[in-house]
Design a protein around this motif. Structure first.
Motif, mmCIF file in Angstrom:
data_model
loop_
_atom_site.group_PDB
_atom_site.id
_atom_site.type_symbol
_atom_site.label_atom_id
_atom_site.label_comp_id
_atom_site.label_asym_id
_atom_site.label_seq_id
_atom_site.Cartn_x
_atom_site.Cartn_y
_atom_site.Cartn_z
ATOM 1 N N SER A 19 0.825 -1.229 0.000
ATOM 2 C CA SER A 19 0.000 0.000 0.000
ATOM 3 C C SER A 19 0.853 1.271 0.000
ATOM 4 N N ARG A 20 1.982 1.283 0.707
ATOM 5 C CA ARG A 20 2.809 2.495 0.749
ATOM 6 C C ARG A 20 3.525 2.750 -0.580
ATOM 7 N N MET A 21 3.676 1.740 -1.386
ATOM 8 C CA MET A 21 4.285 1.911 -2.706
ATOM 9 C C MET A 21 3.298 2.591 -3.656
ATOM 10 N N THR A 86 -1.864 -10.277 7.979
ATOM 11 C CA THR A 86 -0.660 -9.525 8.373
ATOM 12 C C THR A 86 0.567 -10.350 8.017
ATOM 13 N N ARG A 87 1.720 -9.668 8.081
ATOM 14 C CA ARG A 87 2.981 -10.366 7.814
ATOM 15 C C ARG A 87 3.148 -11.547 8.770
ATOM 16 N N ALA A 88 2.836 -11.321 10.047
ATOM 17 C CA ALA A 88 2.979 -12.402 11.033
ATOM 18 C C ALA A 88 2.056 -13.571 10.692
ATOM 19 N N HIS A 111 12.664 -14.167 5.434
ATOM 20 C CA HIS A 111 13.197 -13.014 4.701
ATOM 21 C C HIS A 111 12.087 -12.330 3.903
ATOM 22 N N ASP A 112 11.984 -11.005 4.051
ATOM 23 C CA ASP A 112 10.979 -10.228 3.317
ATOM 24 C C ASP A 112 11.183 -10.345 1.813
ATOM 25 N N ALA A 113 10.097 -10.611 1.083
ATOM 26 C CA ALA A 113 10.161 -10.540 -0.387
ATOM 27 C C ALA A 113 10.590 -9.150 -0.831
ATOM 28 N N ALA A 114 10.323 -8.167 0.023
ATOM 29 C CA ALA A 114 10.569 -6.762 -0.326
ATOM 30 C C ALA A 114 12.013 -6.321 -0.050
ATOM 31 N N ARG A 115 12.901 -7.260 0.234
ATOM 32 C CA ARG A 115 14.333 -6.916 0.414
ATOM 33 C C ARG A 115 15.137 -7.613 -0.692
ATOM 34 N N PRO A 116 15.156 -7.028 -1.888
ATOM 35 C CA PRO A 116 15.757 -7.711 -3.039
ATOM 36 C C PRO A 116 17.281 -7.711 -3.054
ATOM 37 N N GLN A 167 18.490 -1.044 13.798
ATOM 38 C CA GLN A 167 17.362 -1.217 12.881
ATOM 39 C C GLN A 167 17.295 -2.675 12.449
ATOM 40 N N ALA A 168 16.130 -3.267 12.648
ATOM 41 C CA ALA A 168 15.966 -4.693 12.321
ATOM 42 C C ALA A 168 15.823 -4.895 10.825
ATOM 43 N N GLN A 169 16.504 -5.914 10.319
ATOM 44 C CA GLN A 169 16.346 -6.322 8.920
ATOM 45 C C GLN A 169 15.879 -7.782 8.907
ATOM 46 N N THR A 170 15.913 -8.355 7.736
ATOM 47 C CA THR A 170 15.760 -9.795 7.582
ATOM 48 C C THR A 170 16.915 -10.275 6.699
ATOM 49 N N PRO A 171 17.264 -11.576 6.724
ATOM 50 C CA PRO A 171 16.600 -12.678 7.399
ATOM 51 C C PRO A 171 16.676 -12.602 8.925
ATOM 52 N N GLN A 172 15.616 -13.201 9.533
ATOM 53 C CA GLN A 172 15.584 -13.434 10.966
ATOM 54 C C GLN A 172 15.516 -14.954 11.128
ATOM 55 N N MET A 173 16.405 -15.481 11.946
ATOM 56 C CA MET A 173 16.640 -16.942 11.955
ATOM 57 C C MET A 173 16.382 -17.538 13.335
ATOM 58 N N VAL A 189 2.846 -8.172 16.060
ATOM 59 C CA VAL A 189 4.297 -8.017 15.905
ATOM 60 C C VAL A 189 4.614 -7.729 14.444
ATOM 61 N N THR A 190 5.650 -6.924 14.214
ATOM 62 C CA THR A 190 6.030 -6.634 12.827
ATOM 63 C C THR A 190 7.239 -7.454 12.389
ATOM 64 N N ASP A 191 7.847 -8.174 13.316
ATOM 65 C CA ASP A 191 8.904 -9.104 12.896
ATOM 66 C C ASP A 191 8.940 -10.319 13.824
ATOM 67 N N GLU A 192 9.695 -11.319 13.404
ATOM 68 C CA GLU A 192 9.758 -12.572 14.159
ATOM 69 C C GLU A 192 10.432 -12.359 15.510
ATOM 70 N N LEU A 213 18.264 -3.121 2.055
ATOM 71 C CA LEU A 213 17.135 -2.245 2.389
ATOM 72 C C LEU A 213 15.800 -2.892 2.036
ATOM 73 N N LYS A 214 14.750 -2.412 2.709
ATOM 74 C CA LYS A 214 13.401 -2.874 2.372
ATOM 75 C C LYS A 214 12.775 -1.883 1.407
ATOM 76 N N VAL A 215 12.267 -2.383 0.296
ATOM 77 C CA VAL A 215 11.582 -1.529 -0.673
ATOM 78 C C VAL A 215 10.175 -1.264 -0.137
HETATM 79 C C1 LIG Z 1 10.598 -7.428 9.363
HETATM 80 C C2 LIG Z 1 11.001 -6.028 9.002
HETATM 81 O O1 LIG Z 1 11.454 -5.970 7.668
HETATM 82 C C3 LIG Z 1 12.143 -5.586 9.880
HETATM 83 O O2 LIG Z 1 12.531 -4.297 9.543
HETATM 84 C C4 LIG Z 1 9.849 -5.086 9.196
HETATM 85 O O3 LIG Z 1 9.475 -5.036 10.533
HETATM 86 C C5 LIG Z 1 8.665 -5.402 8.336
HETATM 87 O O4 LIG Z 1 8.211 -4.256 7.761
HETATM 88 P P1 LIG Z 1 6.847 -3.521 8.083
HETATM 89 O O5 LIG Z 1 6.887 -2.344 7.196
HETATM 90 O O6 LIG Z 1 6.833 -3.161 9.529
HETATM 91 O O7 LIG Z 1 5.778 -4.508 7.718
#
Ligand SMILES: C[C@](O)(CO)[C@H](O)COP(=O)(O)O
Ligand SMILES: Nc1ccn([C@@H]2O[C@H](COP(=O)(O)OP(=O)(O)OP(=O)(O)O)[C@@H](O)[C@H]2O)c(=O)n1
Length: 233
Positions: A19-21, A86-88, A111-116, A167-173, A189-192, A213-215
């Motif tokens: 939606s933000r895109m 939701t993502r979760a 891993h987010d699909a949005a982190r290419p 700042q949290a990224q992915t992958p989260q393991m 929750v927005t991440d694992e 980065l997350k797109v």
């Molecule tokens: C999991 C994540 O990419 C860590 O930065 C992020 O929390 C997910 O993104 P969102 O924009 O909060 O859904």
């Protein structure tokens, strides 16, 4: 004596709407260097020797996946049409769907699909640094800017000390069963890692870098393109 070696599975949540895109289709399918955006992270995950299988969680009514040719990514790739609201929810749906395949202590890399711009060395570092960890962890980067908290009029209410902020990224393991149980009980929750924290555990921070980065917004597409074009090795 027989030793048990946990396997590594990847789960890629890709059931969001972007939606933000603000594009006409979900951002994971927007073109990036001649491929759908999601293709880049999937290619890196499928090529990683440590990873056994790559499960992509798509929305139940995803009509676009089938329009692309994924055969070049090989037999590790498995689409699952079980995304949630939701993502979760999407990640949990993926974990439930692979219950027959993953053992309790196998590792799952979400891993987010949005982190290419995920690179092989991101995966290698995460897997290596967490190999002996009881809990697991995530890629993250220390906050580099001075941080301000805004009041309701968007004036600075205070400057927030950035020491020890990442700042949290992915992958989260995390281990399969630990992550599944944590997500089954966590809310909003927005991440694992947040789900694991709510379970009273402390995920390890593994230092990544800003290229992963997350797109999220249109400008991020240009940044991702530049990073992929200028990457060496
Ligand atoms: C999991 C994540 O990419 C860590 O930065 C992020 O929390 C997910 O993104 P969102 O924009 O909060 O859904
Ligand atoms: N119900 C959802 C929501 C998000 N995701 C995935 O989670 C990742 C990170 O989420 P985000 O960047 O927030 O993606 P969107 O939810 O699509 O974006 P927006 O919040 O702008 O709508 C993305 O790969 C997205 O496809 C998912 O699988 N299922």
């Amino acid at each position: 004596m027989q030793t048990f070696h946990p396997r590594h599975f990847a789960i890629v949540p890709a059931a969001g709407s972007g939606s933000r895109m603000g594009a006409a289709r979900p951002k994971q399918y927007l073109p990036l260097l001649g491929r759908p955006l999601i293709h880049h992270a999937l290619a890196t995950l499928c090529a990683a020797p440590a990873i056994e299988r790559v499960f992509v969680v798509l929305s139940v009514d995803d009509a676009e996946w089938a329009r692309h040719d994924w055969s070049g990514l090989g037999s590790k790739l498995v689409p699952l049409f079980c995304g949630g609201a939701t993502r979760a929810d999407s990640v949990l749906g993926g974990l439930r769907a692979i219950a027959g395949e993953a053992a309790q202590s196998d590792w799952v890399l979400v891993h987010d699909a949005a982190r290419p711009c995920l690179a092989p060395w991101h995966i290698d570092k995460l897997v290596r640094e967490l190999a002996q960890d009881e809990v697991g962890g995530l890629l993250a980067v220390p906050v580099a800017d001075t941080l301000k908290r805004a009041d309701e009029h968007r004036h600075v209410a205070e400057t927030v000390p950035r020491d020890s902020l990442w700042q949290a990224q992915t992958p989260q393991m995390f281990r399969y069963v630990m992550l599944r149980r944590a997500l089954e009980t966590a809310s909003e929750v927005t991440d694992e890692a947040s789900a694991i924290e709510m379970a009273g555990l402390r995920p390890r921070l593994v230092q990544g870098d800003a290229t992963n980065l997350k797109v999220t917004y249109p400008l991020d597409l240009h940044l991702a393109e530049w990073i992929l074009q200028h990457r060496r090795g």
